[in-house]
Write a protein that holds these residues in place. Sequence first.
Motif, mmCIF file in Angstrom:
data_model
loop_
_atom_site.group_PDB
_atom_site.id
_atom_site.type_symbol
_atom_site.label_atom_id
_atom_site.label_comp_id
_atom_site.label_asym_id
_atom_site.label_seq_id
_atom_site.Cartn_x
_atom_site.Cartn_y
_atom_site.Cartn_z
ATOM 1 N N VAL A 64 7.828 -1.275 -16.527
ATOM 2 C CA VAL A 64 6.527 -0.685 -16.216
ATOM 3 C C VAL A 64 5.935 -1.339 -14.971
ATOM 4 C CG1 VAL A 64 4.158 -0.368 -17.018
ATOM 5 C CG2 VAL A 64 6.056 0.023 -18.579
ATOM 6 N N SER A 65 5.952 -2.661 -14.908
ATOM 7 C CA SER A 65 5.431 -3.348 -13.719
ATOM 8 C C SER A 65 6.261 -3.002 -12.483
ATOM 9 C CB SER A 65 5.434 -4.862 -13.937
ATOM 10 O OG SER A 65 4.396 -5.244 -14.792
ATOM 11 N N PHE A 66 7.573 -2.960 -12.642
ATOM 12 C CA PHE A 66 8.457 -2.606 -11.526
ATOM 13 C C PHE A 66 8.174 -1.189 -11.036
ATOM 14 C CE2 PHE A 66 12.806 -1.151 -10.105
ATOM 15 C CZ PHE A 66 12.841 -1.914 -8.945
ATOM 16 N N SER A 67 7.897 -0.284 -11.987
ATOM 17 C CA SER A 67 7.595 1.097 -11.614
ATOM 18 C C SER A 67 6.239 1.209 -10.934
ATOM 19 C CB SER A 67 7.626 1.997 -12.856
ATOM 20 O OG SER A 67 8.920 2.064 -13.404
ATOM 21 N N ILE A 68 5.269 0.412 -11.389
ATOM 22 C CA ILE A 68 3.944 0.461 -10.771
ATOM 23 C C ILE A 68 3.958 -0.186 -9.387
ATOM 24 C CG2 ILE A 68 1.563 -0.367 -10.972
ATOM 25 C CD1 ILE A 68 1.808 -0.031 -13.983
ATOM 26 N N ILE A 69 4.670 -1.298 -9.246
ATOM 27 C CA ILE A 69 4.832 -1.872 -7.903
ATOM 28 C C ILE A 69 5.525 -0.857 -7.000
ATOM 29 C CG2 ILE A 69 6.024 -3.640 -6.543
ATOM 30 C CD1 ILE A 69 5.610 -5.566 -8.866
ATOM 31 N N SER A 70 6.600 -0.267 -7.499
ATOM 32 C CA SER A 70 7.291 0.847 -6.825
ATOM 33 C C SER A 70 7.287 0.682 -5.309
ATOM 34 C CB SER A 70 6.622 2.172 -7.206
ATOM 35 O OG SER A 70 7.279 3.261 -6.586
ATOM 36 N N VAL A 71 8.173 -0.150 -4.802
ATOM 37 C CA VAL A 71 8.176 -0.443 -3.368
ATOM 38 C C VAL A 71 8.273 0.818 -2.517
ATOM 39 C CG1 VAL A 71 9.049 -2.779 -3.615
ATOM 40 C CG2 VAL A 71 10.670 -0.887 -3.448
ATOM 41 N N ILE A 72 8.982 1.816 -2.984
ATOM 42 C CA ILE A 72 9.114 3.042 -2.196
ATOM 43 C C ILE A 72 7.775 3.764 -2.086
ATOM 44 C CG2 ILE A 72 9.722 4.594 -4.121
ATOM 45 C CD1 ILE A 72 11.304 4.524 -0.579
ATOM 46 N N THR A 73 6.901 3.576 -3.078
ATOM 47 C CA THR A 73 5.583 4.210 -3.037
ATOM 48 C C THR A 73 4.710 3.594 -1.962
ATOM 49 O OG1 THR A 73 5.617 4.785 -5.383
ATOM 50 C CG2 THR A 73 3.465 4.630 -4.345
ATOM 51 N N GLY A 74 4.501 2.286 -2.050
ATOM 52 C CA GLY A 74 3.631 1.625 -1.084
ATOM 53 C C GLY A 74 4.153 1.713 0.335
ATOM 54 N N LEU A 75 5.463 1.516 0.497
ATOM 55 C CA LEU A 75 6.032 1.521 1.845
ATOM 56 C C LEU A 75 6.020 2.910 2.471
ATOM 57 C CD1 LEU A 75 9.031 -0.934 1.348
ATOM 58 C CD2 LEU A 75 6.764 -1.390 2.305
ATOM 59 N N THR A 76 6.332 3.928 1.692
ATOM 60 C CA THR A 76 6.358 5.286 2.241
ATOM 61 C C THR A 76 4.953 5.771 2.585
ATOM 62 O OG1 THR A 76 8.320 5.813 0.933
ATOM 63 C CG2 THR A 76 7.082 7.665 1.830
ATOM 64 N N THR A 77 4.014 5.578 1.654
ATOM 65 C CA THR A 77 2.667 6.117 1.874
ATOM 66 C C THR A 77 1.892 5.329 2.928
ATOM 67 O OG1 THR A 77 1.865 4.811 -0.016
ATOM 68 C CG2 THR A 77 2.487 7.090 -0.442
ATOM 69 N N LEU A 78 2.232 4.058 3.163
ATOM 70 C CA LEU A 78 1.529 3.262 4.177
ATOM 71 C C LEU A 78 2.404 2.936 5.381
ATOM 72 C CD1 LEU A 78 -0.614 0.703 2.126
ATOM 73 C CD2 LEU A 78 -1.445 2.515 3.620
ATOM 74 N N PHE A 79 3.534 3.630 5.529
ATOM 75 C CA PHE A 79 4.448 3.331 6.639
ATOM 76 C C PHE A 79 3.786 3.619 7.987
ATOM 77 C CE2 PHE A 79 8.452 3.366 9.042
ATOM 78 C CZ PHE A 79 9.143 2.341 8.406
ATOM 79 N N GLN A 80 3.026 4.684 8.069
ATOM 80 C CA GLN A 80 2.318 5.005 9.314
ATOM 81 C C GLN A 80 1.275 3.933 9.622
ATOM 82 O OE1 GLN A 80 0.058 8.670 9.367
ATOM 83 N NE2 GLN A 80 0.271 8.853 11.579
ATOM 84 N N TYR A 81 0.568 3.506 8.597
ATOM 85 C CA TYR A 81 -0.407 2.424 8.783
ATOM 86 C C TYR A 81 0.296 1.175 9.314
ATOM 87 C CZ TYR A 81 -3.784 -1.241 7.624
ATOM 88 O OH TYR A 81 -4.643 -2.307 7.689
ATOM 89 N N GLY A 82 1.452 0.850 8.744
ATOM 90 C CA GLY A 82 2.183 -0.327 9.179
ATOM 91 C C GLY A 82 2.653 -0.236 10.623
ATOM 92 N N LEU A 83 3.186 0.917 11.018
ATOM 93 C CA LEU A 83 3.651 1.079 12.398
ATOM 94 C C LEU A 83 2.508 0.962 13.396
ATOM 95 C CD1 LEU A 83 6.252 4.016 12.180
ATOM 96 C CD2 LEU A 83 6.719 1.578 12.482
#
Length: 533
Positions: free
Chosen positions: A37-56
Amino acid sequence: MESQGPEMQATDEHKLAELGYRQDLKRDWSMLHNFGVSFSIISVITGLTTLFQYGLNTGGPGVMSVGWIIVSFFTMFVGLGMAEIVSAIPTSGGPYFWAAILAPQHVSAFASWVTGWFNLLGQVAVTTGITFGLANLISTTATVGTSYAPTAGKTLGIFAALLWSHAVVNSFGVHLLRYLNNTSIIMHSVGISCFCIAVLAKAPNHQSAKFVFATFYDGTGVSGDGWSVRASPAYVAACGVLMSQYTITGFDASAHLSEETRNAQWSAPLGVLMSIGVSAVFGFFVILSLLFSIQDFDVTVASDFEQPVVQILIDIFGNAGAIALMTLIMVCVYHCGLFSMTSNSRMMFGFARDGGLPRFFDKVDERYRAPIRTIWLGAFLSFLLAVPSLGSTVAFSAATSIATIGLYVSYGLPILIGLIWPRNFNKGPFNLRFASRVIALVAVLWIGFITIIFCLPTENPVNSQTLNYTPVAVGIVTLWAFGSWFLWARRWFTGPVRQIQAERLGIDLEEPGALEKAEADGKLGNDVDIKIK
């Protein structure tokens, strides 16, 4: 380490009874499920994909890659501090309950109240961030090869529909969620690994290591100079770590699900640490696979899709392949949002059970053994937090900042309390021993740093469209938590409620005001000085 027999079940229930609670929720989660459950909520693909533009735009590839390593390192200190506490105090309330137990008697209720409201803010905001990010991904992907034109209103409608579906699925209880959890673990591990390998293998060209680890880019200037000119490159780099820090949030889910986990005093802390460690490795792999596979940086940053990950996939796989891989990502994000709601509903259930929310919300459905009322409360509050997106271009990044600050402040307060008053901290089986206070200090300092940084503006110039309204939301909750405490809550909120003690005295907890009357009459103690054996 983990037993599934009735002896372990009795041990878990006895530990919960020591903390003053009966076993309301169904306890049938293993350590793997708790971690999942924690691994799914952290969900690296979620945070990285949705904030990838912000990061760039806020630091570029160098800040994204190096920032991930730095954030993962310091987040592990926070996780270690939390794991030690949850091992001693395994309840669904999580941080606000820990604050009450660890603080001295004269401030325990106040510490519990403030921590609970910050955790509630973070829980609601992280559900908003995840599911609103999914709505944006759906809107963006729908434009590939079609004439669909996304608008703020359409995206908000998709967001509402997703929240509704999450609430419906959560309402069916833990058995259905457990099977979905197994699917989520596989998709977030095997599925995303295959995704990264496919991207790296198929990419016609690859960027250099210098580009990935040493390229700084400032796209924070909406018109004119960015913040690297107005302030400094360090300012932009510090703000840029939001992508990494927001991604590694939600590991307190292992604590919120401890009342449903077998052998919770070991399973819950290990669930916290495993979710952070595994996510750190997977996340770094995802970041590197996407950054090395950028074909044209300028085109990717200024993509017509306004979503660089979509542009990267189109450049590599074409429209059809990009849609297929984006579908995989979106299914993972959906699971992430689903379990985020699972976690925040448990937190609000625990907080309501102890009087922090109206007692209307502390009921568990008899058939599904799930806190259905707090599930729908969480969905409603998450929707309200996204409404500003109709008139703000930075609503999503603000929601992620609010989530990060709310959650980490609620993580940090119990750790800080345990650091200041170590005599109140009777350790569980997971014990950091001599390193405990040093780890706690590093964790608290890191949380203080990111709390300040994520309240700062990230686009220049600052106007009604680009204003970071994170300080406003955090300020409202801060004023509410402190103001409500001194105006009225201090008169009746005594911290975590001892249900078993009350029931043994014949007090009807279903009757409004019965608990308060019993305390006023002296039948129940007004303290929460519970001994942790």
